[in-house]
Design an enzyme around this catalytic site. Structure first.
Site, PDB file in Angstrom:
ATOM      1  N   GLU A 187       0.679  -1.194   0.005  1.00  0.00           N
ATOM      2  CA  GLU A 187       0.063  -0.082  -0.036  1.00  0.00           C
ATOM      3  C   GLU A 187       0.826   1.252  -0.049  1.00  0.00           C
ATOM      4  OE1 GLU A 187      -2.599   0.567   3.366  1.00  0.00           O
ATOM      5  OE2 GLU A 187      -3.573   2.172   2.694  1.00  0.00           O
ATOM      6  N   LYS A 232       1.277   5.717  -0.296  1.00  0.00           N
ATOM      7  CA  LYS A 232       0.592   6.870   0.119  1.00  0.00           C
ATOM      8  C   LYS A 232       1.357   8.098  -0.521  1.00  0.00           C
ATOM      9  CE  LYS A 232      -1.011   8.666   4.711  1.00  0.00           C
ATOM     10  NZ  LYS A 232      -1.257   8.057   5.882  1.00  0.00           N
ATOM     11  N   ASP A 240      -5.408   2.767  -1.729  1.00  0.00           N
ATOM     12  CA  ASP A 240      -6.344   3.738  -0.598  1.00  0.00           C
ATOM     13  C   ASP A 240      -6.596   4.943  -1.224  1.00  0.00           C
ATOM     14  OD1 ASP A 240      -6.914   5.515   1.779  1.00  0.00           O
ATOM     15  OD2 ASP A 240      -6.024   3.783   2.830  1.00  0.00           O
ATOM     16  N   HIS A 269      -5.127   8.126  -0.401  1.00  0.00           N
ATOM     17  CA  HIS A 269      -3.652   8.374  -0.515  1.00  0.00           C
ATOM     18  C   HIS A 269      -3.208   9.209  -1.827  1.00  0.00           C
ATOM     19  CE1 HIS A 269      -2.553   5.125   2.716  1.00  0.00           C
ATOM     20  NE2 HIS A 269      -3.520   6.201   3.291  1.00  0.00           N
ATOM     21  N   HIS A 315      -8.560   0.017  -0.233  1.00  0.00           N
ATOM     22  CA  HIS A 315      -8.859   0.736   1.181  1.00  0.00           C
ATOM     23  C   HIS A 315     -10.012   1.798   0.880  1.00  0.00           C
ATOM     24  CE1 HIS A 315      -5.677  -0.839   4.115  1.00  0.00           C
ATOM     25  NE2 HIS A 315      -6.376  -1.685   3.790  1.00  0.00           N
ATOM     26  N   ASP A 346     -11.254   1.505   5.110  1.00  0.00           N
ATOM     27  CA  ASP A 346     -10.072   1.665   5.869  1.00  0.00           C
ATOM     28  C   ASP A 346     -10.450   3.216   6.321  1.00  0.00           C
ATOM     29  OD1 ASP A 346      -7.840   2.448   7.617  1.00  0.00           O
ATOM     30  OD2 ASP A 346      -6.487   2.667   5.624  1.00  0.00           O
TER      31      ASP A 346
HETATM   32  C1  RNT Z   1      -2.307   4.722   6.445  1.00  0.00           C
HETATM   33  C2  RNT Z   1      -2.906   3.268   5.692  1.00  0.00           C
HETATM   34  C3  RNT Z   1      -3.104   2.186   6.425  1.00  0.00           C
HETATM   35  C4  RNT Z   1      -3.641   2.342   7.811  1.00  0.00           C
HETATM   36  C5  RNT Z   1      -4.221   0.991   8.418  1.00  0.00           C
HETATM   37  C6  RNT Z   1      -4.670   1.306   9.853  1.00  0.00           C
HETATM   38  O1  RNT Z   1      -2.314   5.580   6.059  1.00  0.00           O
HETATM   39  O2  RNT Z   1      -4.050   3.880   4.985  1.00  0.00           O
HETATM   40  O3  RNT Z   1      -3.736   1.197   5.802  1.00  0.00           O
HETATM   41  O4  RNT Z   1      -4.762   3.152   7.792  1.00  0.00           O
HETATM   42  O5  RNT Z   1      -3.330   0.104   8.303  1.00  0.00           O
HETATM   43 ZN    ZN Z   2      -5.153   2.083   3.929  1.00  0.00          ZN
END
Ligand code: RNT
Ligand code: ZN
Length: 413
Positions: free
Chosen positions: A221, A223, A254, A257, A281, A321
């Site tokens: 993942e 960001k 996500d 992100h 997410h 999330d």
């Molecule tokens: C953080 C990520 C991650 C968390 C969780 C708790 O920016 O999104 O996925 O939010 O794992």
């Molecule tokens: Zn996340």
């Protein structure tokens, strides 16, 4: 069957959409519901360590779950408001160690037996996440990309332990478990060397994924920034996209992100054919925060449309999330999860073939007119019907029950 549904069924049938088929299909869609909305991402290590890693919960709404049992009770309560059969996403920090201090690189499947039991009892799947934050060894802001070899190796061991747990869970449940690796690593201020930490992160991931697993699926993942990593995030989108394509892991997207005008709905089809799968997410970015409760906004609807139009259900795992500590947490979970299901339903209720035909014919007038008319179709009657068939409340009724639970249980904690 309600009159409203009968009417809606007819209206959709006129457009060539069979709502019965849609409901059948929708019942197979599983949302991976994050456990951490229930306790503000605290976990059960009782280390006194504050939430860190550039993510934050704000608010002090009473009644938060403080024990694994409370969290399970609340999760179960929330499930009674969600139509369909779903999954729980756990973080490593939700290990149950019987009061014993177990370091993160030493966690074992045995620390998750209650969760496995819980999943079996409630007929839900599990997904997993190593917890590379809220720990003294992440205080520097670096984990898997740390220049400090002891720290880097510690987190590598933690992620390996997490994968083994996920594999064990999968074996127990006879199901696949997606393990999502997210690390907070990044620089607050402009770094000189962006390359070396990225190479370290790559090396760490290679070490973590070296051993084959049977039930576990690896995902990574990215960001764009976090609190304290404003200038450079080591695991950026390009980094993980490259990594996932090269190594054929899942890629986690996500929705909170990315840059404000960038949307995940437009990324799904761009990436789909180059990775074995995508973990979503589903979240909601608001200014600095990437984790507001999901509302039924345009982007969520667009995600539902993309998945449904292209029938991506086999390759897109839909996880949530978000975390809000300023409102009732069970309500937060319920609102976000029901909205995500609604967005999928909305996507499925579209007369995609007719829309596609208009597009191929270059008849963009029809395409726009139809898309706009679809917004006012009686989809909520179909959602209510889905709820009724699944014995969960329609409309606002779940909220009354949440308030009752708040009075009887949450406020007495
Ligand atoms: C953080 C990520 C991650 C968390 C969780 C708790 O920016 O999104 O996925 O939010 O794992
Ligand atoms: Zn996340």
């Amino acid at each position: 069957m309600s009159k409203l549904y009968e009417e809606a069924k007819k209206r959709y049938a006129e457009l060539g959409v069979d709502t019965e088929k849609v409901l059948e299909k929708l019942s197979k869609v599983k949302i991976s519901i994050h456990c951490w909305q229930g306790d503000d991402v605290t976990g059960f290590e009782n280390s006194g360590q504050a939430l860190s890693g550039g993510i934050q919960t704000t608010g002090n709404y009473p009644g938060k779950a403080k024990t694994p049992q409370e969290l399970r009770d609340d999760f179960k309560k929330m499930l009674t408001y969600i139509p369909g059969n779903h999954r729980i996403s756990l973080h490593a920090s939700y290990a149950e160690t019987n009061g014993k201090k177990v370091e993160r690189d030493e966690i074992q499947p045995e620390h998750f037996l209650n969760w496995i039991e819980f999943a079996k009892e409630n007929n839900i799947g599990i997904d997993f996440n190593p917890t590379c934050f809220s720990h003294p060894k992440s205080d520097s802001g670096f984990t898997l990309s740390s220049y400090d070899e002891d720290i880097r190796k510690f987190w590598v061991r933690h992620c390996i332990a997490s994968r083994k747990i996920a594999d064990y869970i999968g074996k127990e449940l006879n199901d696949k478990v997606v393990t999502n690796v997210w690390v907070p690593d990044g620089f607050k201020d402009i770094p000189v060397d962006r390359l070396a930490p990225r190479r370290l992160l790559k090396d760490s991931l290679d070490e973590i994924f070296a051993e084959k697993t049977k039930y576990n699926i690896d995902s990574v993942e990215s960001k764009v920034f976090g609190i304290g990593s404003e200038s450079c995030v080591i695991g950026s989108h390009e980094f993980y996209m490259g990594y996932a394509v090269k190594n054929q892991t899942y890629l986690t997207l996500d929705t909170g992100h990315f840059h404000p005008t960038e949307v995940v709905s437009n990324k799904l089809t761009a990436i789909l054919d180059f990775v074995p799968g995508i973990l979503l997410h589903v979240s909601r970015p608001v200014r600095w925060d990437s984790d507001h409760v999901v509302i039924l906004d345009d982007e969520l609807c667009a995600i539902g449309q993309e998945i449904a139009r292209n029938d991506m259900f086999d390759k897109v795992s839909i996880g949530l999330d978000f975390f809000d500590a300023s409102i009732n947490r069970i309500a937060a979970w319920t609102i976000g999860t029901r909205n995500t299901i609604k967005s999928i339903l909305l996507g499925m209720l579209e007369p995609t073939e007719a829309l596609r035909k208009a597009e191929i014919d270059g008849d963009y007038t029809t395409r726009l007119a139809m898309l706009e008319e679809m917004k006012a179709m009686p989809w909520s009657a179909v959602f209510d019907e889905y709820c009724e068939r699944n014995n969960v409340p329609t409309g606002y009724k779940w909220l009354e029950d949440v308030k009752k639970y708040e009075q009887e249980v949450l406020l007495n904690r």
